[in-house]
Design an enzyme around this catalytic site. Structure first.
Site, PDB file in Angstrom:
ATOM      1  N   GLU A 395       0.846  -1.204   0.000  1.00  0.00           N
ATOM      2  CA  GLU A 395       0.000   0.000   0.000  1.00  0.00           C
ATOM      3  C   GLU A 395       0.880   1.252   0.000  1.00  0.00           C
ATOM      4  O   GLU A 395       0.494   2.293  -0.504  1.00  0.00           O
ATOM      5  CB  GLU A 395      -0.938   0.004   1.217  1.00  0.00           C
ATOM      6  CG  GLU A 395      -2.163   0.880   1.016  1.00  0.00           C
ATOM      7  CD  GLU A 395      -3.252   0.670   2.061  1.00  0.00           C
ATOM      8  OE1 GLU A 395      -4.376   0.346   1.682  1.00  0.00           O
ATOM      9  OE2 GLU A 395      -2.960   0.839   3.259  1.00  0.00           O
ATOM     10  N   HIS A 424       7.207 -27.435   1.916  1.00  0.00           N
ATOM     11  CA  HIS A 424       6.366 -28.510   1.384  1.00  0.00           C
ATOM     12  C   HIS A 424       5.208 -27.953   0.572  1.00  0.00           C
ATOM     13  O   HIS A 424       4.204 -28.619   0.373  1.00  0.00           O
ATOM     14  CB  HIS A 424       5.873 -29.378   2.539  1.00  0.00           C
ATOM     15  CG  HIS A 424       7.017 -29.907   3.349  1.00  0.00           C
ATOM     16  ND1 HIS A 424       7.731 -31.024   2.988  1.00  0.00           N
ATOM     17  CD2 HIS A 424       7.629 -29.404   4.449  1.00  0.00           C
ATOM     18  CE1 HIS A 424       8.712 -31.219   3.864  1.00  0.00           C
ATOM     19  NE2 HIS A 424       8.668 -30.243   4.750  1.00  0.00           N
ATOM     20  N   LYS A 529     -12.941   1.834  -3.691  1.00  0.00           N
ATOM     21  CA  LYS A 529     -14.055   2.114  -2.778  1.00  0.00           C
ATOM     22  C   LYS A 529     -15.155   2.856  -3.531  1.00  0.00           C
ATOM     23  O   LYS A 529     -16.340   2.583  -3.358  1.00  0.00           O
ATOM     24  CB  LYS A 529     -13.580   3.008  -1.626  1.00  0.00           C
ATOM     25  CG  LYS A 529     -12.811   2.282  -0.552  1.00  0.00           C
ATOM     26  CD  LYS A 529     -12.521   3.270   0.574  1.00  0.00           C
ATOM     27  CE  LYS A 529     -11.508   2.746   1.547  1.00  0.00           C
ATOM     28  NZ  LYS A 529     -10.975   3.764   2.428  1.00  0.00           N
TER      29      LYS A 529
HETATM   30  O1  LIG Z   1      -8.936   2.747   9.608  1.00  0.00           O
HETATM   31  P1  LIG Z   1      -9.847   2.958   8.466  1.00  0.00           P
HETATM   32  O2  LIG Z   1     -10.057   4.410   8.164  1.00  0.00           O
HETATM   33  O3  LIG Z   1     -11.140   2.245   8.652  1.00  0.00           O
HETATM   34  O4  LIG Z   1      -9.160   2.369   7.186  1.00  0.00           O
HETATM   35  C1  LIG Z   1      -8.816   1.022   7.101  1.00  0.00           C
HETATM   36  C2  LIG Z   1      -7.843   0.779   5.984  1.00  0.00           C
HETATM   37  O5  LIG Z   1      -8.382   1.238   4.781  1.00  0.00           O
HETATM   38  C3  LIG Z   1      -7.372   1.851   4.001  1.00  0.00           C
HETATM   39  O6  LIG Z   1      -7.567   3.202   4.043  1.00  0.00           O
HETATM   40  C4  LIG Z   1      -7.459   1.434   2.627  1.00  0.00           C
HETATM   41  O7  LIG Z   1      -8.756   1.524   2.202  1.00  0.00           O
HETATM   42  C5  LIG Z   1      -6.090   1.479   4.682  1.00  0.00           C
HETATM   43  O8  LIG Z   1      -5.071   2.325   4.368  1.00  0.00           O
HETATM   44  C6  LIG Z   1      -6.531   1.506   6.087  1.00  0.00           C
HETATM   45  O9  LIG Z   1      -5.632   0.898   6.919  1.00  0.00           O
END
Ligand SMILES: O=P(O)(O)OC[C@H]1O[C@](O)(CO)[C@@H](O)[C@@H]1O
Length: 616
Positions: A395, A424, A529
């Site tokens: 990431e 294995h 998202k």
């Molecule tokens: O803590 P949040 O804001 O729920 O985000 C969870 C995760 O989602 C992300 O933003 C990626 O969508 C990560 O970087 C982060 O750790």
């Protein structure tokens, strides 16, 4: 209601895209090491192409020559290389062996100015520079283990206060001072709800450090998979009444986490329990979650800071609270991290283990992620380290553009499980198959707590086998030109785990500077998202169209094309098909007639009209 499940069994599989080539930017380094070590004419022709491209770029001069020569095979010279490059952190008992990565002295010299620039950038970051320019944020995870380093007194107080609050709360829960309303009178379980950086660190640390009989046992909901959630809740059974639910979300608005929370709250309602009396939140102030917590009066709230990213949040309340509740010595974790931070501030490459890792990564992957990082801890309790590193590295480094806006498609793929188990499974391919990786072995010297060991056969313990497997695999891979790094710790303790986390956090930061990218944002995730949100919005439109049709004529059924047209989304017909397939498989309020294998044959209708929705 007809279900389509079972009808769609054979969809064509989609081959994932290879990394997009794109133009070579100045940070893209040659990939000649392999080609010069191989006799393959194909590789030589690749080498020529790359070399031609390099001539067009402002590359580090001499890298091409520096990478020629291949890996050292003479045992005496290799031993000298081992000793020469061996890094040791005496107090932490941590070693880093980079001798099985084939970089040359010339390469190191050529990289030196870049490292000095990276050290400078890191120094500025630690002083509070906006190191995450896209989000206009400081990057302060290093301050968490030494608050004095924070750039202003307000932040220092915030860090210290939060740490004290975490410790006090954990003590109060463990001692039974803070307790659930149930007659059991004590919290016995933790249910952690969070995803990504709000889950991976706590999962790794729980696996690595929680004692066999912790004061509170931990479970995780880290997805929006209903079956997975049901499983966790079912496993808790009546102990739901003595479960402390920790909801972790920096943004406080991540849909998967919100869904997990809603599902858990429903389970509480059904069990006749008051969720607010058992809920704790870790989130940024004034986030949606924070406000909900306040309004509903949850047991406690702990802050997440704007300047700590999810994937580097293990030493914030995100990681520390669950660890402390499991009886892990979190101050030791912080000490280990802080000691490693100190070591990785060195501007002398050889004395800086994070810089050495970054050097190896750059060499092994040609500075463009041309090879994958396989992480192999030879210790069951470190199993989740590779998964944790997968997010931290991928990431952070997996970026389309560099800081100057050039398309670079950077990154290093990370995977791994544990040794010797993987011996294995996939190590066959590592030894003999496609040469697209380098390995990081994590070695733990102490096999068992003192006094517990015994010999399975004369002179040999179970741990000796594990040791032998690691050394054997490392040698066998090297003999076939497969490069590796070995990180050695004495034991898996809060201190060594803290140090390992800090080591990799810094290595990622330094490497990001070497390849000129922002390691602290994740724009690609946002795109996924957004697209997911669009799918759900389309699903609502599909239902509205079907409802409208039903209200006009309850017997009217629509083809996929008709639905797509009425949704004004003719280009989304495939997604509409997938939406209907999914809803039908889950006995939702629609009837789909026809054969899912022949989408043109499908006719879909609701069968009943919901007048309220029609006018909503
Ligand atoms: O803590 P949040 O804001 O729920 O985000 C969870 C995760 O989602 C992300 O933003 C990626 O969508 C990560 O970087 C982060 O750790």
């Amino acid at each position: 209601m007809a279900s389509l499940s079972g009808l769609c069994s054979s969809f064509p599989s989609v081959k994932p895209n290879n990394r997009i080539g794109g133009e070579l930017s100045p940070v893209r380094k040659d990939s000649l090491a392999v080609s010069t070590r191989s006799n393959s004419s194909f590789k030589h022709s690749v080498a020529r192409e790359v070399s031609a491209d390099l001539s067009k770029t402002n590359d580090v001069a001499g890298l091409k020559q520096a990478k020629q020569g291949g890996l050292e095979k003479d045992p005496k010279a290799l031993w000298r290389r081992y000793v020469d490059w061996l890094y040791q952190h005496k107090e932490l008992g941590l070693y880093l062996d980079v001798s099985r990565i084939g970089f040359s002295d010339e390469f190191v010299s050529e990289m030196e100015p870049r490292f000095q620039a990276a050290f400078k950038a890191m120094e500025e970051l630690e002083r509070g520079a906006i190191a995450n320019p896209d989000e206009g944020r400081m990057v302060g995870h290093y301050w968490l283990r030494n608050a004095k380093l924070a750039p202003n007194p307000f932040l220092q107080v915030q860090i210290d206060k939060t740490l004290a609050a975490v410790c006090d709360f954990a003590d109060a829960v463990i001692s039974g001072k803070i307790k659930p309303p149930s007659p059991e009178g004590r919290f016995t379980q933790i249910l952690s709800v969070g995803i990504g950086g709000s889950a991976l660190g706590p999962q790794f640390v729980a696996e690595a450090l929680a004692p066999d009989n912790p004061p509170l046992k931990i479970r995780f909901i880290d997805n929006t998979d209903p079956a997975g959630i049901d499983h966790q809740i079912a496993q808790l059974g009546p102990e739901l009444a003595s479960t402390l639910v920790i909801v972790i979300s920096k943004s406080g608005g991540t849909p998967e986490t919100r869904n997990g929370l809603l599902e858990v709250q429903k389970a509480f309602r059904e069990a006749g329990l008051d969720f607010a009396k058992q809920g704790v939140a870790i989130t940024q102030e004034n986030s949606l979650l924070d406000n909900t917590t306040r309004i509903e009066g949850w047991v406690a709230r702990f802050p997440m800071f704007d300047w700590v990213g999810g994937r580097t949040s293990e030493m914030s309340a995100v990681g520390l609270l669950p660890a402390a509740l499991q009886g892990v010595d979190i101050r030791e974790m912080l000490i280990g991290a802080s000691m490693m931070d100190e070591a990785t501030r060195s501007t002398v490459l050889r004395k800086n283990p994070a810089a050495l890792l970054a050097l190896c990564w750059y060499w092994a992957t040609d500075g463009i992620g041309s090879k994958d990082m396989v992480v192999l801890p030879y210790k069951d309790s470190l199993l989740l380290f590779s998964r944790y590193l997968q997010q931290l590295v991928m990431e952070s480094l997996g970026k389309e553009f560099d800081l100057d806006g050039n398309r670079v498609n950077q990154g290093i793929s990370v995977y791994g499980n544990k040794g010797s188990t993987d011996q294995h499974a996939y190590i066959q391919q590592l030894r003999e198959g496609v040469h697209n990786f380098f390995v990081t072995f994590i070695e733990v010297l102490r096999d068992r707590p003192p006094g517990h060991d015994w010999e399975l056969e004369p002179g040999v313990t179970c741990g000796d086998y594990l040791f032998g497997m690691l050394q054997g695999t490392r040698s066998a891979l090297y003999a076939n030109d497969r490069e590796s790094i070995t990180v050695t710790v004495q034991e898996v303790t809060p201190r060594s785990v803290g140090a390992l986390i800090a080591l990799y956090e810094r290595a990622v930061g330094i490497y990001a500077s070497l390849v000129n990218i922002n390691a602290y944002h994740q724009p690609g995730v946002e795109a996924g998202k957004k697209a997911a949100g669009e799918v759900l919005a389309l699903q609502k439109r599909v239902l509205a169209v079907l409802n409208e049709a039903s209200c006009e004529d309850p017997a009217e059924s629509l083809t996929l094309q008709e639905i797509a047209d009425r949704c004004h989304a003719p280009d989304d017909i495939e997604m509409i098909y997938k939406i209907i397939e999914h809803m039908a498989a889950n006995d939702r309020a629609l009837i789909a007639e026809g054969d899912c294998g022949s989408p043109y044959s499908l006719k879909v209708f609701l069968g009943e009209c919901n007048v309220d929705e029609l006018y909503a």
